[in-house]
Design a protein around this motif. Sequence first.
Motif, short mmCIF file in Angstrom:
data_model
loop_
_atom_site.label_atom_id
_atom_site.label_comp_id
_atom_site.label_asym_id
_atom_site.label_seq_id
_atom_site.Cartn_x
_atom_site.Cartn_y
_atom_site.Cartn_z
N TYR A 257 0.85 -1.19 0.00
CA TYR A 257 0.00 0.00 0.00
C TYR A 257 0.88 1.24 0.00
CZ TYR A 257 -3.07 3.70 1.64
OH TYR A 257 -3.76 4.88 1.74
N LYS A 258 0.43 2.27 -0.77
CA LYS A 258 1.09 3.57 -0.75
C LYS A 258 0.17 4.62 -1.36
CE LYS A 258 5.51 5.77 -1.73
NZ LYS A 258 6.86 5.59 -2.29
N GLU A 259 -0.06 5.68 -0.61
CA GLU A 259 -0.82 6.85 -1.07
C GLU A 259 -2.12 6.44 -1.74
OE1 GLU A 259 1.75 9.18 -3.49
OE2 GLU A 259 3.07 9.73 -1.83
N ASN A 260 -2.97 5.76 -0.97
CA ASN A 260 -4.33 5.39 -1.38
C ASN A 260 -4.40 4.31 -2.44
OD1 ASN A 260 -5.77 7.27 0.33
ND2 ASN A 260 -5.05 8.89 -1.05
N VAL A 261 -3.29 3.75 -2.80
CA VAL A 261 -3.30 2.69 -3.82
C VAL A 261 -2.84 1.38 -3.16
CG1 VAL A 261 -2.34 1.88 -6.01
CG2 VAL A 261 -2.90 4.30 -5.70
N LEU A 262 -3.68 0.36 -3.31
CA LEU A 262 -3.36 -0.97 -2.80
C LEU A 262 -3.13 -1.88 -4.01
CD1 LEU A 262 -3.22 -2.66 -0.17
CD2 LEU A 262 -5.63 -3.21 -0.51
N VAL A 263 -1.92 -2.46 -4.05
CA VAL A 263 -1.55 -3.32 -5.17
C VAL A 263 -1.38 -4.75 -4.64
CG1 VAL A 263 0.11 -3.75 -7.02
CG2 VAL A 263 -0.40 -1.40 -6.31
N MET A 264 -2.05 -5.69 -5.30
CA MET A 264 -2.03 -7.08 -4.84
C MET A 264 -1.60 -8.01 -5.96
SD MET A 264 -5.59 -6.88 -2.74
CE MET A 264 -6.16 -5.49 -3.72
N ILE A 265 -0.81 -9.01 -5.58
CA ILE A 265 -0.48 -10.09 -6.51
C ILE A 265 -1.51 -11.19 -6.31
CG2 ILE A 265 1.26 -11.77 -7.19
CD1 ILE A 265 3.38 -9.93 -6.00
N LEU A 266 -2.21 -11.54 -7.39
CA LEU A 266 -3.25 -12.56 -7.33
C LEU A 266 -2.74 -13.85 -7.96
CD1 LEU A 266 -6.41 -10.52 -8.41
CD2 LEU A 266 -5.39 -10.72 -6.15
N TYR A 267 -3.06 -14.96 -7.32
CA TYR A 267 -2.75 -16.27 -7.89
C TYR A 267 -4.04 -16.90 -8.37
CZ TYR A 267 -1.07 -21.03 -8.41
OH TYR A 267 -0.75 -22.26 -8.92
N ASN A 268 -4.15 -17.15 -9.68
CA ASN A 268 -5.36 -17.72 -10.27
C ASN A 268 -5.33 -19.23 -10.08
OD1 ASN A 268 -7.31 -18.74 -12.21
ND2 ASN A 268 -7.33 -16.66 -13.06
N LEU A 269 -6.31 -19.72 -9.31
CA LEU A 269 -6.35 -21.15 -9.00
C LEU A 269 -6.65 -22.01 -10.21
CD1 LEU A 269 -8.36 -20.90 -5.65
CD2 LEU A 269 -5.89 -21.15 -5.93
N ILE A 270 -7.21 -21.44 -11.26
CA ILE A 270 -7.57 -22.20 -12.45
C ILE A 270 -6.41 -22.22 -13.44
CG2 ILE A 270 -9.15 -22.33 -14.42
CD1 ILE A 270 -11.27 -21.06 -12.63
N THR A 271 -5.88 -21.03 -13.78
CA THR A 271 -4.83 -20.95 -14.79
C THR A 271 -3.44 -21.16 -14.21
OG1 THR A 271 -4.56 -18.56 -14.51
CG2 THR A 271 -6.22 -19.30 -16.10
N LYS A 272 -3.34 -21.12 -12.86
CA LYS A 272 -2.05 -21.23 -12.17
C LYS A 272 -1.11 -20.07 -12.56
CE LYS A 272 -3.52 -25.15 -10.57
NZ LYS A 272 -4.03 -25.27 -9.18
N LYS A 273 -1.69 -18.97 -13.00
CA LYS A 273 -0.92 -17.78 -13.36
C LYS A 273 -1.10 -16.70 -12.30
CE LYS A 273 0.17 -19.50 -17.44
NZ LYS A 273 1.55 -19.92 -17.76
N GLU A 274 -0.21 -15.72 -12.35
CA GLU A 274 -0.30 -14.59 -11.42
C GLU A 274 -0.69 -13.32 -12.17
OE1 GLU A 274 2.84 -16.05 -7.98
OE2 GLU A 274 3.33 -14.33 -9.24
N GLU A 275 -1.55 -12.55 -11.54
CA GLU A 275 -2.02 -11.30 -12.11
C GLU A 275 -1.91 -10.19 -11.07
OE1 GLU A 275 -5.30 -13.47 -15.01
OE2 GLU A 275 -5.79 -12.96 -12.96
N LEU A 276 -2.02 -8.98 -11.53
CA LEU A 276 -1.86 -7.83 -10.65
C LEU A 276 -3.19 -7.12 -10.52
CD1 LEU A 276 0.79 -6.89 -9.28
CD2 LEU A 276 0.84 -5.02 -10.92
#
Length: 937
Positions: A257-276
């Motif tokens: 988190y920084k200056e009202n922006v929350l950035v998360m790394i997501l792990y897709n349980l179906i594709t096994k890929k990571e997204e932002l």
Amino acid sequence: MKRFFGVFLLFFFWSSAQYKIKQYNTLNSNLPHDLCYGLEQDHNGFIWIGTDDGLARFNGSYFKNYTSKDGLFSNYVIDITTYAKDTLALVTWGGGMQLLAEDRFINIGEKLKLNKIKKFNQGLFTKGVYYVFYQNNDAKRKEFIFLNNQSIVIEPKKQNPDVINCYPNFEVVHDQLYFFSDFNEVKPFKGIYKFEEEALKKEFLFLNDYEITGFGAIDATSYFATFQHKMVFFTDKGIKRIESIPYQNCRIKKAIYKENVLVMILYNLITKKEELFIYDLKLKKQQLIPSTIIENQLISDVLLDVEGNIWVSTYGAGLFKIFKEDVYIANHNITSENIIDVFEGHKKVYFIAAHKLFQIDKTTQNIDSITVDQELWRFGTNSNENKKIRIFKRSSSNDSHEVKIFDNICITNQKPDSVANEAIRTTFIEYDITIESKGKKKKYLLKNKIRKVLLKNDKVYIATTNGLLIYDVNTNAFKLLLGTNKDYANNDIKDIAFIDDTLWMATSKGLLTLENNKIINYSKGNELLEAGLNSLCVDHHNVIWLATQKGFSIFKDNTFYNFFYKDKEVSTFTQKVYEDTNNIIWIIGNKGVLKVNNQNEFQSREKPKINVTQKGLIFNVDIISFSKIEVLKEYKVNQENWQKLTEAELDFKNFQYGKYTLQFRSRLLNSDWVYSKKYTLNIKAPWYKQSWSLLLIVFLSGVIVIGVIYIRLKHVQKRNQFLQATILKNEILQTELSSVRENVAQDFHDELGNKLAGITVLSGMIIEDEKFKKTDWFKQLERINKDAQELYFGIKDFIWSIDSKNDDLNELIFYLKDFGEELFASTKIEFNIEINIDNTTIKLPYYWSRQLLLLFKEAMTNTLKYSEATHCVLKIKTKKNKLKIIFSDNGKGFDSATLKRKNGLLNMHKRANKIDGNLTIEAINGTEITFISKPIF
């Protein structure tokens, strides 16, 4: 799946409209490796990246790389953190912890395999094979064991085989160390633990039921945490709210988190890929960056920098920068068309291209367009929604036929435009203008084409293709400005506008103002993007927007903020800037339309950062900016003007010796200046050129010179004594020689002279006897008499010359004078003598008297024998220590080339050479013989 896809498109569209992505890898940059790990931004603004081939530092333009050759113990740099203002701490896999300060690596602790590091309690806390806490130059290893939600701390290698160890993640929040479950942990635990007094303590008990994978602070009292696909916001007292991301099949792996922006790394349980996933808490907007954008690579770290850019490091695709689209470059859907004019109606905004008309509904933003056969040119300036909106076409025909294309829009040939106020009304077209005031109407044909007409008080301001015309209705007189000024000759004024009483002019030579009859060029010395302006717009904040040949500029507070992009979808040539009644700025150009919400007054963007490092007289200047806008760099020495800095390094070693004050500054084309501190330089000369060394050298040289002079003086003194003795001897010898010469002269005169005189007299008496003339001995005795006479006179001259008293110049003069007067006394030749000498007592060198006497006796004798002259003169002068004797006559002269006997002339030259004199003989009109001596007195 279909629902997810629809939501994905919605979010991705919004994302693509707000964010852009730029990739850095080993192919398009000097990033050392595509396998990247931890990210950090230091106090100077540099982005640091750990890679599989060393550490990289990025300033927005290029990477500076560090490897084992520079002091790294391992090139596998896994994580980085800021330890002090100018010191970084990093961990490597197999090289342990190291500090980096002033480009020098310092080893601390053991060479362990570590993968995360944070600053904690004035020390460093790391994770890897062990947890290591480095504090006060001491590194302690610890191991945390979690059993049935109970925690203890034990020393390494004292493990209980019945206890299952886990290695949770950790974060330092408000300088406190917290532990929570690692996303990759096989058997994760629940809740958050706080490290306190060498032990772990449960914290935020209301989170005990959640497997926390992300944790951080929002502000001093608020926190966030993530678990599964949810975000929880809380304080020390309890949970405030829980929100879900719109992707049920994703799990949140990490969050920052920084200056009202929350950035998360997501792990897709179906594709096994990571997204932002990006969540703007202030705007309540969310956006997704899918895995395809980062080439389906796993994400190793995420960083939010001070400019609001999001940096993503990946395991194999290098580094990605996700940055917001500039609010002043917000594209509208009218693209890939060269838009040439814009006009606002009551409900719609209209745009024309060469053969197309667009209209945008200001309420719904719906777009209609129509293609026409005619080549369109511009809108009529006197159009309004209540009447017909005319679009003029390019045609030289006088046909006024109108073609209706929408309900109130038609295409026609050019008609006169009009501008009016309460006192004046004008109509104009190309070169013609009609001005109506006080009931009188006058029509004028101008020399230059009319661009725009404005009315102010009792004056008509006419922008033309060559200057500004001002018409005063009270005097009916025109005044031409700029067109007659040599600095602004042939200046095409494209557009004009008033701000209060100041007239602003967009011209082919920059932005000018007219105030109190004074013209100011604001473009001169400022960083205007392009001097060739196409139009200007004064918005409702009184900020000036300029359309240029290369983009557009904003002029505020005497500063130009320039917007120039090389992106294909953004116009590089701006035709016009227009603000509608809803405070929307429309910017039209060769690549369509840009739409800018201008409710709030323009503010410059984030300034770049300047990092200056000094090594002696060399300054290395790093301008740190992660914008794609061009960066300007300048430096200033003392009170001189700012100069452009084209290189990253400025070397002062070739500057003259002395003291200097140096400062650097930088700006983006659309930001304010940022200044470095002032540096004071004292460029000193090498020791051998410094004043003390020069004084020392002068002193030593003086001592040496004085010593040499003393030795020389002693030597000279001895020599002088010797010379004085020699001179004394010479004087004695000279006296003796003079005495000898006088005695010799006297002896010659008494002995030889008298006897020769007697021979001459006796032989003369005999040959005068008439009886003897008849004898056979007459001729022999006559010859004896003649030879005796010549020998007598020769001996007489010789005796005169060897007498030392005759070395006086006056004696020579008297002798020559007597000889000349006696020689020419019984002839028709008049003899004169002219004397002009500086000193009455001039001593001639020995032997000179004889040579000069014989030389000029020869000259006088030749005049008597051969010249047929009536006048001759002997001139004797002294000047500049030289003796000059001239003898001349007005006779017939002679040609030396035709002379059969030249012995006399040769002898004269020989006598001059014997005493180192110069003799010249001229015999064209009479004869002139000139002798000039060397300096003799």
